[in-house]
Design a protein around this motif. Structure first.
Motif, PDB file in Angstrom:
ATOM      1  N   SER A 531      69.290  37.524  -9.238  1.00 60.07           N
ATOM      2  CA  SER A 531      70.382  36.667  -8.796  1.00 60.07           C
ATOM      3  C   SER A 531      70.528  36.582  -7.276  1.00 60.07           C
ATOM      4  CB  SER A 531      71.712  37.147  -9.375  1.00 60.07           C
ATOM      5  OG  SER A 531      71.695  37.097 -10.766  1.00 60.07           O
ATOM      6  N   PHE A 532      70.816  37.709  -6.645  1.00 54.92           N
ATOM      7  CA  PHE A 532      71.064  37.648  -5.204  1.00 54.92           C
ATOM      8  C   PHE A 532      70.930  39.030  -4.567  1.00 54.92           C
ATOM      9  CE2 PHE A 532      75.240  38.349  -7.200  1.00 54.92           C
ATOM     10  CZ  PHE A 532      75.694  39.462  -6.516  1.00 54.92           C
ATOM     11  N   GLY A 533      70.814  39.038  -3.251  1.00 59.26           N
ATOM     12  CA  GLY A 533      70.820  40.279  -2.485  1.00 59.26           C
ATOM     13  C   GLY A 533      71.843  40.166  -1.378  1.00 59.26           C
ATOM     14  N   ILE A 534      72.504  41.292  -1.075  1.00 58.56           N
ATOM     15  CA  ILE A 534      73.480  41.336   0.011  1.00 58.56           C
ATOM     16  C   ILE A 534      73.125  42.533   0.885  1.00 58.56           C
ATOM     17  CG2 ILE A 534      75.894  41.854   0.590  1.00 58.56           C
ATOM     18  CD1 ILE A 534      76.609  40.488  -2.133  1.00 58.56           C
ATOM     19  N   ARG A 535      73.085  42.318   2.198  1.00 58.71           N
ATOM     20  CA  ARG A 535      72.929  43.447   3.111  1.00 58.71           C
ATOM     21  C   ARG A 535      73.632  43.063   4.403  1.00 58.71           C
ATOM     22  NH1 ARG A 535      67.897  44.331   2.282  1.00 58.71           N
ATOM     23  NH2 ARG A 535      66.901  43.376   4.085  1.00 58.71           N
ATOM     24  N   ILE A 536      74.323  44.014   5.007  1.00 53.24           N
ATOM     25  CA  ILE A 536      74.985  43.788   6.284  1.00 53.24           C
ATOM     26  C   ILE A 536      74.484  44.870   7.221  1.00 53.24           C
ATOM     27  CG2 ILE A 536      77.187  43.601   7.514  1.00 53.24           C
ATOM     28  CD1 ILE A 536      78.513  42.991   4.789  1.00 53.24           C
ATOM     29  N   GLU A 537      73.716  44.476   8.232  1.00 49.68           N
ATOM     30  CA  GLU A 537      73.081  45.464   9.106  1.00 49.68           C
ATOM     31  C   GLU A 537      73.398  45.215  10.569  1.00 49.68           C
ATOM     32  OE1 GLU A 537      68.836  45.139   9.443  1.00 49.68           O
ATOM     33  OE2 GLU A 537      68.635  47.175  10.220  1.00 49.68           O
ATOM     34  N   ASN A 538      73.943  46.234  11.209  1.00 41.71           N
ATOM     35  CA  ASN A 538      74.046  46.278  12.662  1.00 41.71           C
ATOM     36  C   ASN A 538      73.217  47.436  13.187  1.00 41.71           C
ATOM     37  OD1 ASN A 538      75.843  44.168  12.837  1.00 41.71           O
ATOM     38  ND2 ASN A 538      77.653  45.444  13.209  1.00 41.71           N
ATOM     39  N   VAL A 539      72.708  47.282  14.403  1.00 38.65           N
ATOM     40  CA  VAL A 539      72.182  48.430  15.133  1.00 38.65           C
ATOM     41  C   VAL A 539      73.358  49.027  15.900  1.00 38.65           C
ATOM     42  CG1 VAL A 539      70.676  49.106  17.046  1.00 38.65           C
ATOM     43  CG2 VAL A 539      69.829  47.598  15.239  1.00 38.65           C
ATOM     44  N   VAL A 540      73.531  50.349  15.782  1.00 34.30           N
ATOM     45  CA  VAL A 540      74.701  50.997  16.394  1.00 34.30           C
ATOM     46  C   VAL A 540      74.255  52.146  17.301  1.00 34.30           C
ATOM     47  CG1 VAL A 540      76.277  50.355  14.515  1.00 34.30           C
ATOM     48  CG2 VAL A 540      75.044  52.530  14.388  1.00 34.30           C
ATOM     49  N   LEU A 541      75.037  52.352  18.336  1.00 36.01           N
ATOM     50  CA  LEU A 541      74.760  53.398  19.325  1.00 36.01           C
ATOM     51  C   LEU A 541      75.703  54.573  19.068  1.00 36.01           C
ATOM     52  CD1 LEU A 541      73.579  54.289  22.182  1.00 36.01           C
ATOM     53  CD2 LEU A 541      75.539  53.063  23.170  1.00 36.01           C
ATOM     54  N   VAL A 542      75.179  55.785  19.062  1.00 32.65           N
ATOM     55  CA  VAL A 542      76.037  56.969  18.921  1.00 32.65           C
ATOM     56  C   VAL A 542      76.740  57.209  20.261  1.00 32.65           C
ATOM     57  CG1 VAL A 542      76.138  59.418  18.327  1.00 32.65           C
ATOM     58  CG2 VAL A 542      74.393  57.956  17.280  1.00 32.65           C
ATOM     59  N   ILE A 543      78.075  57.255  20.220  1.00 33.68           N
ATOM     60  CA  ILE A 543      78.855  57.459  21.452  1.00 33.68           C
ATOM     61  C   ILE A 543      79.898  58.560  21.228  1.00 33.68           C
ATOM     62  CG2 ILE A 543      78.619  55.076  22.302  1.00 33.68           C
ATOM     63  CD1 ILE A 543      81.480  54.566  21.196  1.00 33.68           C
ATOM     64  N   PRO A 544      80.387  59.172  22.303  1.00 29.39           N
ATOM     65  CA  PRO A 544      81.458  60.153  22.134  1.00 29.39           C
ATOM     66  C   PRO A 544      82.711  59.457  21.612  1.00 29.39           C
ATOM     67  CG  PRO A 544      80.511  60.256  24.352  1.00 29.39           C
ATOM     68  CD  PRO A 544      79.990  59.006  23.707  1.00 29.39           C
ATOM     69  N   ALA A 545      83.461  60.140  20.758  1.00 25.99           N
ATOM     70  CA  ALA A 545      84.713  59.580  20.233  1.00 25.99           C
ATOM     71  C   ALA A 545      85.876  60.353  20.824  1.00 25.99           C
ATOM     72  CB  ALA A 545      84.736  59.712  18.714  1.00 25.99           C
ATOM     73  N   GLU A 546      87.027  59.720  20.845  1.00 24.89           N
ATOM     74  CA  GLU A 546      88.212  60.455  21.259  1.00 24.89           C
ATOM     75  C   GLU A 546      89.018  60.787  20.030  1.00 24.89           C
ATOM     76  OE1 GLU A 546      90.405  58.851  24.476  1.00 24.89           O
ATOM     77  OE2 GLU A 546      88.614  58.733  25.737  1.00 24.89           O
ATOM     78  N   THR A 547      89.250  62.064  19.814  1.00 23.60           N
ATOM     79  CA  THR A 547      90.053  62.469  18.656  1.00 23.60           C
ATOM     80  C   THR A 547      91.202  63.327  19.156  1.00 23.60           C
ATOM     81  OG1 THR A 547      88.673  64.424  18.373  1.00 23.60           O
ATOM     82  CG2 THR A 547      88.125  62.510  17.025  1.00 23.60           C
ATOM     83  N   LYS A 548      92.194  63.448  18.297  1.00 17.42           N
ATOM     84  CA  LYS A 548      93.395  64.193  18.657  1.00 17.42           C
ATOM     85  C   LYS A 548      93.058  65.641  19.032  1.00 17.42           C
ATOM     86  CE  LYS A 548      98.013  64.509  16.595  1.00 17.42           C
ATOM     87  NZ  LYS A 548      98.762  64.294  15.335  1.00 17.42           N
ATOM     88  N   TYR A 549      92.165  66.301  18.258  1.00 14.92           N
ATOM     89  CA  TYR A 549      91.926  67.733  18.478  1.00 14.92           C
ATOM     90  C   TYR A 549      90.494  68.054  18.929  1.00 14.92           C
ATOM     91  CZ  TYR A 549      96.414  67.927  16.097  1.00 14.92           C
ATOM     92  OH  TYR A 549      97.720  67.734  15.746  1.00 14.92           O
ATOM     93  N   ASN A 550      89.622  67.061  18.931  1.00 15.13           N
ATOM     94  CA  ASN A 550      88.276  67.176  19.539  1.00 15.13           C
ATOM     95  C   ASN A 550      87.435  68.371  19.073  1.00 15.13           C
ATOM     96  OD1 ASN A 550      86.280  66.053  21.164  1.00 15.13           O
ATOM     97  ND2 ASN A 550      86.765  67.412  22.876  1.00 15.13           N
ATOM     98  N   PHE A 551      87.623  68.815  17.825  1.00 11.73           N
ATOM     99  CA  PHE A 551      86.785  69.887  17.270  1.00 11.73           C
ATOM    100  C   PHE A 551      86.711  71.096  18.200  1.00 11.73           C
ATOM    101  CE2 PHE A 551      85.239  65.907  15.423  1.00 11.73           C
ATOM    102  CZ  PHE A 551      85.332  66.189  14.079  1.00 11.73           C
ATOM    103  N   LYS A 552      87.856  71.485  18.779  1.00  8.87           N
ATOM    104  CA  LYS A 552      87.862  72.651  19.690  1.00  8.87           C
ATOM    105  C   LYS A 552      86.740  72.564  20.721  1.00  8.87           C
ATOM    106  CE  LYS A 552      90.101  75.371  16.272  1.00  8.87           C
ATOM    107  NZ  LYS A 552      89.841  76.009  14.995  1.00  8.87           N
TER     108      LYS A 552
END
Lengths: 623, 623
Positions: A531-552
């Protein structure tokens, strides 16, 4: 597709399997693997030996020819294709099915006692040799290296090994000079107490010397090896490519350099004898570093006690972490790539209803738009342009026999990418040019939810990519749907579109932890056979995230999409999205509009710009 | 805790390391691993040889003694404890730190050339022997088996190997007779074309014969081996336990059975010689099946060509999938266990404010309430009863030196469980008897979201548990928090509280796929060093799920909680929950109230019932 007639070829091969000209003793079986001497994923025409002997030209498969039999092992992607392309001299061995014997078990079942099984020691990776050899030995047979490739002896019109000119990349592209890369490599060697490092993968040679080639289609690499000592650099490469003044200048071949940076250029074929000389010169405790996937021939050149084998080389790991220049290049490449795709989709929207656009025409048009962009080199893989049921064939490539016309009644899936001098792209979009059904929208939306779950995931520094794979599936799983491929692969920087050592897949475990600067794809899908195929693909860059507690202070990571191509909102059932997911789509489209809109404007592509603006209208959710 | 003085013991050990009475040639190093001859996780006092020689009695650690050195390798959980328990004869090797050498590297660095390294071949698993032996050989040393355990020769007051009476389990508990288990095992053997199967793990012997023991604390197992042939059954077991009429009847030792079900009872110690006899009797292509974790001694008894080694035995895999009788037993055990905990928490709520309840008193009280329940046998592991900062020590066990008083100002974490004749329990609840801080509630709620994400996950048949691990972390990760342990382990049915081959952990990859009937724990946590620990653990049963599309008949799975103990709503920040999560908590508490409420009523425990009703009031979310 009619099968290749191989009766005569097999007869010739069986003759050389017994010919004292090529083998010391006759071999009762001969193995023809898929790869080349560098264990490349994509190979040059001269290395397509398995396709030559059998007719089957899929990307994965191993042929084994004995005096009585000829058998081909391949996986589920290629059962149909292999059956079509091979004549009845061949038995198809369907890997993954319960009753299919392994190559070793099959050999043991058909060979007369005390047989010899031959293989080209340059083509078989050392780890595979070890496994196969052990299994055969325990059944009383021997795996033997056959120096001359037996297929080559009967392949009279074998194409020449490509030897195309090289491209030099300056610091604005690479960020780090080849000298500094050598310094860093030697530091890693000193850390592990090894004296020599052997570079066997083509993309590793290219990366190390900041050179590119075009010996293999889609992969900007060139045939070469390198052997790096603590004070020496040897580059094994053929042809007059080293006569090019730009290359000589780039490698400083004419300068009076410190001796430890002086590159000795040697013939490609001399790698084995040089390595044997290195092996013979070693004192106890001196080690030589090789990938454990290097060929058996090169691995054997170093006596066992001196080998230091690792699954990922330090070059592979360093190459995966892109520096600021490479990241900026990748951003530029993705902007240009998005411009080309906006043009394409705008064009398709107008042309598809006319009924004149086939999968091949669409793929060609995509290439045409890409080739108009600055620093375009070539495609980064064969375009997957598929409509309707063809979309459910995950590794589909349109050929005249299967070529289907795009219509307003079927889903269209386009997975494509290009090599630009500043970066490599790989993007998949799934579009409908008419009115999608509720079920198509439902499936598309689950895939989108999975795509977002990975793209927006926050995770601690040091997390391996395979731990994120289930995030991409969760929404599909909740409804009893899944897809049978991994979620992402590493992407090179104007290099191979698939590269290690990181990725996002339930299949791997030995991947290296993700770190900022790595680049991977995020490409969940759903496939409804017939019937059909679906795929959604981006190339993504790993970047630092800002989190509330930053994993110590361990640090947090997330992804930034480099691909900036609208995701068709017509396919989305917005009521299946959470508010957070809805915001993600709207933020993404705002960025597409800003960044790609500006570039379309700059390039004077006003119609595509209008298309982009239409396609990036914000979604709104019923409260 | 004062360290054990080991000077004299080490002197004695070094003497026997050179004594021709025990070693053919002197050994320059002697390895003392943690385990017993069955590679048990929990061991009997007579097997605590590493603790005897060093003083360090943590659950994991390997001692190596050379002529000059004594070194102990252990992991992060035990750095402090080991440092406290060992005197300065010992060097602590902190595993996981960058600069800590491996045992092999350390041995190579300290040993004189051509040394011999001794180890008890019954204690070291075959796979570990192989790795160690290879590393030593490549540096010119030899790993040698020392038949007599050298620690035992100097351990004058070594306790006897336990030999406690056996418990027989009838069909109402096991669902399958031992005869039928043998039949199923032989079918698996025939499938793999092996003639013999060697049962080395204690819980596998117990499961196979539907017997239980109490030779090892917390684990209802007994010291025994079994060797199953296609027509023979040999059970290697000591003492007069086989004289017990109930056991004789259970095993039909006095009946005239078909010969293939006749059990030959043999002395425990004769396993090696019997296995050697089996090994010597084999014809080509005849194979013997062993776990690849079986001891080196037993593995070596079978010549290499005849060995068939797998990481998980067919018994391990069959044992993991609980049948209807076992599942019903587990349900009953968890109902009784919940009754005991309702009593406990009701009691704590009244007593803690008085300031008289310590961690040890609370643990003892938990055991007291459990022991009032029908078919209670013993605890399933040492109770983790920890308040305030002690809660952050993941494997904490209260001892007088660390014993803290519960208060209305600190979080209390209780991880405990029991062995009942019908099932094994393991549950963790985290409570506050005063007013938790906003931060404590925030962390608790993230842990709860992770717990729910796993418990409510839907996934296709054949999914491995490690793919679900990240679901438990996602909410914590979003805020930059994590926990450094796996999410779940397999649980036995009146057997070991930790069992393979399934689990939910980022650390494993070789786990077997989850299937309906398997039982695992779901126990994410969060630990704030020096302040508090949070963990929410239920034991859950894998059950079929109903999904809209059912993975094209591949089938869907999810979990059903067997543990039915309220999760303290006071600790929940309800505004951090989604409506779906809120519904999950309310549904769970409704079930607790129904099922456990009925049992509390039946047992006349009215005060605990009132507590349960208060604690299971539905949550409501602000819209």
């Amino acid at each position: 597709m009619s099968p290749k007639i191989t009766t005569e070829l097999l007869k010739q091969l069986r003759q050389v399997m017994k010919s004292p000209k090529y083998v010391q003793e006759p071999v009762q079986a001969y193995i023809v693997p898929s790869g080349d001497a560098h264990q490349s994923e994509y190979i040059a025409p001269c290395d397509c030996r398995r396709a030559f002997i059998s007719g089957f030209d899929g990307s994965a498969g191993t042929a084994i020819v004995t005096e009585q039999h000829a058998a081909m092992w391949t996986d589920g992607r290629y059962f149909l294709q292999a059956a079509h392309q091979m004549d009845n001299n061949w038995t198809l061995m369907k890997m993954g099915l319960k009753d299919t014997p392994t190559q070793e078990d099959w050999l043991v079942s058909v060979l007369p006692e005390g047989s010899k099984v031959g293989v080209d020691p340059f083509i078989i990776p050392a780890d595979q040799w070890k496994r196969m050899s052990k299994a055969l030995r325990s059944a009383g047979h021997d795996l033997v290296p056959v120096k001359e490739n037996l297929i080559d002896t009967i392949w009279t019109d074998c194409p020449h090994r490509p030897c195309k000119p090289l491209i030099t990349l300056d610091l604005s592209y690479t960020g780090v000079s080849w000298r500094d890369k050598i310094v860093a490599l030697r530091a890693k060697m000193a850390e592990r107490k090894v004296l020599w490092f052997v570079v066997t993968a083509l993309d590793e040679v290219a990366w190390l010397f900041n050179l590119r080639g075009s010996d293999v289609e889609y992969n900007p690499v060139f045939f070469a090896y390198a052997v790096i000592g603590m004070n020496t650099i040897r580059l094994f490469i053929d042809g007059d490519r080293m006569m090019d003044p730009a290359v000589r200048e780039h490698l400083q071949l004419n300068s009076t350099l410190e001796p430890e940076f002086k590159i000795q250029v040697m013939p490609y074929e001399s790698i084995l004898s040089e390595l044997q000389a290195v092996g013979a010169s070693l004192s106890p405790k001196e080690k030589v570093w090789l990938s454990d996937k290097a060929s058996y021939a090169l691995t054997e050149a170093i006596p066992k006690a001196y080998r230091y084998l690792t699954p990922y080389t330090p070059i592979c790991i360093a190459k995966a972490v892109k520096n600021a220049s490479e990241t900026e290049g990748m951003r530029r490449a993705h902007i240009k790539d998005a411009v080309a795709l906006c043009e394409l989709f705008n064009w398709l929207e107008k042309e598809v209803p006319k009924g004149t656009v086939t999968e091949i025409i669409a793929a060609d048009k995509a290439e045409e738009f890409r080739s108009q962009q600055k620093d375009f080199v070539e495609l980064s893989f064969a375009t997957i342009s598929s409509t309707g049921p063809n979309g459910a064939i995950i590794h589909y490539k349109p050929v005249p026999e299967t070529n289907r016309t795009l219509s307003v009644n079927e889903i269209y899936l386009l997975d494509s990418g290009a090599q630009y001098k500043d970066g490599t792209t790989d993007v998949t979009r799934t579009m409908h040019f008419g009115t999608p059904s509720a079920y198509e929208k439902e499936c598309f939306t689950y895939v989108l939810k999975g795509h977002i779950a990975v793209s927006a995931a926050i995770f601690p520094n040091g997390t391996k990519g395979h731990l994120l794979d289930s995030f991409a599936r969760s929404a599909l799983w909740d409804c009893g749907l899944d897809y049978l491929h991994g979620t992402g692969h590493g992407v090179g920087s104007f290099l191979n579109v698939h590269e290690g050592p990181c990725g996002i897949s339930y299949k791997t475990f030995a991947d290296e932890p993700l770190e900022a600067g790595m680049i991977v794809s995020d490409e969940p899908g759903y496939y409804e056979d017939g019937s059909f195929g679906i795929r959604i693909e981006n190339v993504v860059l790993v970047i630092p995230a800002e989190t509330k507690y930053n994993f110590k202070n361990r640090g947090s990571l997330t992804f930034e999409p480099l691909t900036l191509v609208p995701i068709q909102t017509k396919m989305i059932d917005v009521n299946l999205l959470t508010q957070k997911e809805c915001n993600w789509v709207n933020d993404y489209h705002r960025k597409c509009r800003e960044v790609i809109g500006a570039e379309l404007e700059r390039q004077g592509r006003h119609e595509a710009l209008q298309w982009l603006i239409r396609e990036t209208e914000p979604l709104t959710r019923a409260q």
